[in-house]
Scaffold this active site. Structure first.
Site, mmCIF file in Angstrom:
data_model
loop_
_atom_site.group_PDB
_atom_site.id
_atom_site.type_symbol
_atom_site.label_atom_id
_atom_site.label_comp_id
_atom_site.label_asym_id
_atom_site.label_seq_id
_atom_site.Cartn_x
_atom_site.Cartn_y
_atom_site.Cartn_z
ATOM 1 N N SER A 266 -1.172 -1.263 -3.184
ATOM 2 C CA SER A 266 -1.265 -1.284 -1.720
ATOM 3 C C SER A 266 -1.946 -0.019 -1.216
ATOM 4 O O SER A 266 -1.443 1.095 -1.376
ATOM 5 C CB SER A 266 0.133 -1.397 -1.102
ATOM 6 O OG SER A 266 0.034 -1.202 0.286
ATOM 7 N N HIS B 171 -4.307 -4.851 -2.268
ATOM 8 C CA HIS B 171 -3.476 -5.289 -1.141
ATOM 9 C C HIS B 171 -3.740 -4.394 0.071
ATOM 10 O O HIS B 171 -3.682 -3.169 -0.018
ATOM 11 C CB HIS B 171 -2.007 -5.198 -1.565
ATOM 12 C CG HIS B 171 -1.030 -5.770 -0.593
ATOM 13 N ND1 HIS B 171 -0.771 -7.117 -0.505
ATOM 14 C CD2 HIS B 171 -0.233 -5.173 0.325
ATOM 15 C CE1 HIS B 171 0.151 -7.326 0.431
ATOM 16 N NE2 HIS B 171 0.494 -6.160 0.952
ATOM 17 N N ASP C 12 -2.674 -3.719 4.077
ATOM 18 C CA ASP C 12 -1.634 -3.944 5.075
ATOM 19 C C ASP C 12 -2.133 -3.618 6.475
ATOM 20 O O ASP C 12 -2.367 -2.459 6.805
ATOM 21 C CB ASP C 12 -0.434 -3.037 4.775
ATOM 22 C CG ASP C 12 0.285 -3.456 3.521
ATOM 23 O OD1 ASP C 12 0.784 -4.594 3.488
ATOM 24 O OD2 ASP C 12 0.359 -2.648 2.577
ATOM 25 N N MET D 215 -1.185 -3.511 10.389
ATOM 26 C CA MET D 215 0.005 -3.478 11.267
ATOM 27 C C MET D 215 -0.445 -3.226 12.703
ATOM 28 O O MET D 215 -1.358 -2.436 12.935
ATOM 29 C CB MET D 215 0.942 -2.353 10.840
ATOM 30 C CG MET D 215 1.403 -2.444 9.408
ATOM 31 S SD MET D 215 2.490 -1.059 9.020
ATOM 32 C CE MET D 215 2.638 -1.260 7.241
ATOM 33 N N HIS E 109 -2.767 -8.569 4.100
ATOM 34 C CA HIS E 109 -1.410 -8.865 4.589
ATOM 35 C C HIS E 109 -1.343 -8.452 6.061
ATOM 36 O O HIS E 109 -1.312 -7.259 6.373
ATOM 37 C CB HIS E 109 -0.404 -8.075 3.735
ATOM 38 C CG HIS E 109 1.022 -8.199 4.175
ATOM 39 N ND1 HIS E 109 2.014 -7.342 3.724
ATOM 40 C CD2 HIS E 109 1.638 -9.076 5.006
ATOM 41 C CE1 HIS E 109 3.168 -7.686 4.272
ATOM 42 N NE2 HIS E 109 2.968 -8.730 5.057
ATOM 43 N N MET F 48 0.483 -7.936 9.290
ATOM 44 C CA MET F 48 1.786 -7.772 9.961
ATOM 45 C C MET F 48 1.503 -7.626 11.452
ATOM 46 O O MET F 48 1.673 -6.553 12.043
ATOM 47 C CB MET F 48 2.509 -6.545 9.390
ATOM 48 C CG MET F 48 3.077 -6.816 8.008
ATOM 49 S SD MET F 48 3.444 -5.316 7.114
ATOM 50 C CE MET F 48 1.854 -5.049 6.382
ATOM 51 N N MET G 96 8.781 -10.677 1.223
ATOM 52 C CA MET G 96 9.002 -9.254 1.500
ATOM 53 C C MET G 96 10.341 -8.839 0.882
ATOM 54 O O MET G 96 11.369 -9.474 1.115
ATOM 55 C CB MET G 96 9.049 -8.989 3.009
ATOM 56 C CG MET G 96 7.723 -9.127 3.735
ATOM 57 S SD MET G 96 6.358 -8.188 3.031
ATOM 58 C CE MET G 96 6.985 -6.499 3.101
ATOM 59 N N GLY H 105 6.627 -2.778 7.480
ATOM 60 C CA GLY H 105 6.246 -1.731 8.433
ATOM 61 C C GLY H 105 5.997 -0.377 7.782
ATOM 62 O O GLY H 105 5.256 0.428 8.322
ATOM 63 N N GLY I 183 5.752 1.976 3.860
ATOM 64 C CA GLY I 183 5.818 2.103 2.410
ATOM 65 C C GLY I 183 7.037 2.933 2.031
ATOM 66 O O GLY I 183 7.687 3.531 2.896
ATOM 67 N N GLY I 184 7.346 2.945 0.761
ATOM 68 C CA GLY I 184 8.373 3.845 0.240
ATOM 69 C C GLY I 184 9.814 3.470 0.560
ATOM 70 O O GLY I 184 10.700 4.321 0.474
ATOM 71 N N ASP J 37 6.635 -7.963 -2.310
ATOM 72 C CA ASP J 37 6.084 -6.754 -1.679
ATOM 73 C C ASP J 37 7.207 -5.885 -1.115
ATOM 74 O O ASP J 37 7.953 -6.319 -0.232
ATOM 75 C CB ASP J 37 5.140 -7.206 -0.547
ATOM 76 C CG ASP J 37 4.417 -6.059 0.153
ATOM 77 O OD1 ASP J 37 4.533 -4.906 -0.291
ATOM 78 O OD2 ASP J 37 3.722 -6.351 1.161
ATOM 79 N N GLY J 38 7.288 -4.645 -1.613
ATOM 80 C CA GLY J 38 8.221 -3.661 -1.063
ATOM 81 C C GLY J 38 9.201 -3.139 -2.096
ATOM 82 O O GLY J 38 9.937 -3.911 -2.708
ATOM 83 N N GLY J 39 9.169 -1.828 -2.306
ATOM 84 C CA GLY J 39 10.132 -1.205 -3.216
ATOM 85 C C GLY J 39 9.906 -1.548 -4.677
ATOM 86 O O GLY J 39 10.825 -1.446 -5.497
ATOM 87 N N GLY K 39 2.823 0.214 -3.674
ATOM 88 C CA GLY K 39 2.143 1.271 -2.932
ATOM 89 C C GLY K 39 2.547 2.637 -3.438
ATOM 90 O O GLY K 39 1.833 3.255 -4.243
ATOM 91 N N SER K 40 3.711 3.106 -2.999
ATOM 92 C CA SER K 40 4.122 4.466 -3.350
ATOM 93 C C SER K 40 4.307 4.652 -4.851
ATOM 94 O O SER K 40 4.027 5.731 -5.385
ATOM 95 C CB SER K 40 5.386 4.858 -2.582
ATOM 96 O OG SER K 40 6.369 3.865 -2.719
HETATM 97 C C1 DX5 Z 1 5.203 -2.727 3.816
HETATM 98 C C2 DX5 Z 1 3.905 -3.201 3.241
HETATM 99 C C3 DX5 Z 1 3.763 -2.912 1.795
HETATM 100 C C4 DX5 Z 1 3.829 -1.446 1.421
HETATM 101 C C5 DX5 Z 1 4.639 -1.399 0.159
HETATM 102 O O1 DX5 Z 1 5.408 -3.239 5.064
HETATM 103 O O2 DX5 Z 1 3.748 -4.603 3.403
HETATM 104 O O3 DX5 Z 1 2.622 -3.546 1.209
HETATM 105 O O4 DX5 Z 1 2.581 -0.850 1.190
HETATM 106 O O5 DX5 Z 1 4.917 -0.085 -0.139
HETATM 107 P P1 DX5 Z 1 5.895 0.333 -1.326
HETATM 108 O O6 DX5 Z 1 5.329 -0.255 -2.601
HETATM 109 O O7 DX5 Z 1 5.840 1.824 -1.294
HETATM 110 O O8 DX5 Z 1 7.258 -0.215 -1.000
HETATM 111 ZN ZN ZN Z 2 2.076 -5.593 2.258
#
Ligand code: DX5
Ligand code: ZN
Length: 214
Positions: A6, A31, A33, A35, A64, A66, A135, A140, A142-143, A173-175, A195-196
């Site tokens: 991401s 990916h 994002d 927003m 993606h 949002m 999700m 909203g 990362g991390g 997606d997420g964590g 992402g992170s």
């Molecule tokens: C969050 C995004 C994710 C985000 C994930 O709303 O949709 O794609 O980048 O970040 P990590 O992998 O750090 O949870």
């Molecule tokens: Zn995403």
């Protein structure tokens, strides 16, 4: 496991370098994002940034959105060179119409579910989708920490896909990190967004390879 790094967690001062890293890695997708500060309590980047990335990206783009009213931006997403256009079910009043319009524009339609949205709401549209994005954090940022109950949703979605004869991919997606990817893999996911865990690591390319090994 297919890995979709991401860009939200990339270094925006060195975006070209980070996209090249993804190009040279074992990642299957990039990916992106978007927003709007309305659908989610944060603002990220928009179409000019994605368009620039698409000029050097050698992996398919997974966009993606949002945002509210994503159906208004189908041609702009297509013009950014997106392979997948991911819209949130919670943001679409006429989801079927939006999915059809995404396909008519030449992209692969994907639908995203927030953590509290049940998989059963996809029952009547699963056959029209190329991907479902679950999700595993509230969107909203990362991390954030992985929400465990999404594992059960992956199992339910895998069953729904098998019963309907659909060949949609399951993306999570997420964590996602090296601790949570084995859980998601066992539950039946095809693709993970990270992402992170990727961009915050000492060796992002190696981290992608390790995530992909599950
Ligand atoms: C969050 C995004 C994710 C985000 C994930 O709303 O949709 O794609 O980048 O970040 P990590 O992998 O750090 O949870
Ligand atoms: Zn995403």
């Amino acid at each position: 496991m297919i890995v979709a790094p991401s860009i939200l967690s990339a270094d925006f001062l060195h975006l070209g370098r980070d996209v090249e890293m993804v190009n040279e890695s074992e990642a299957g997708l990039i990916h992106l994002d978007v927003m709007d500060g309305v659908f989610v309590p944060n603002i990220s980047f928009g179409f000019p940034v994605i368009k620039s990335i698409s000029k050097i990206a050698r992996k398919p783009l997974d966009v993606h959105l949002m945002i509210v009213e994503p159906q208004k931006y189908i041609s702009q997403v297509r013009d950014c060179g997106a392979e997948y256009m991911n819209v949130h079910l919670e943001a679409c009043t006429h989801l079927h119409r939006t999915v059809e319009a995404i396909r008519a524009a030449g992209m692969k339609p994907a639908v995203t579910l927030n953590p509290a949205t049940p998989v059963s709401l996809l029952e009547d549209i699963i056959g029209d989708l190329d991907m479902v994005l679950l999700m595993s954090v509230n969107p909203g940022f990362g991390g954030q920490k992985f929400i465990n109950h999404v594992l059960l949703k992956i199992v339910k979605l895998r069953k729904l896909i098998a019963e309907s004869g659909s060949d949609a991919f399951i993306e999570v997606d997420g964590g996602i990190n090296l601790d949570t990817v084995p859980l998601v893999a066992d539950a039946g996911a095809d693709i993970v967004v990270a992402g992170s865990a990727v961009f915050g690591s000492d060796n992002p390319r190696e981290t992608i390879a390790r995530l992909a090994s599950f």
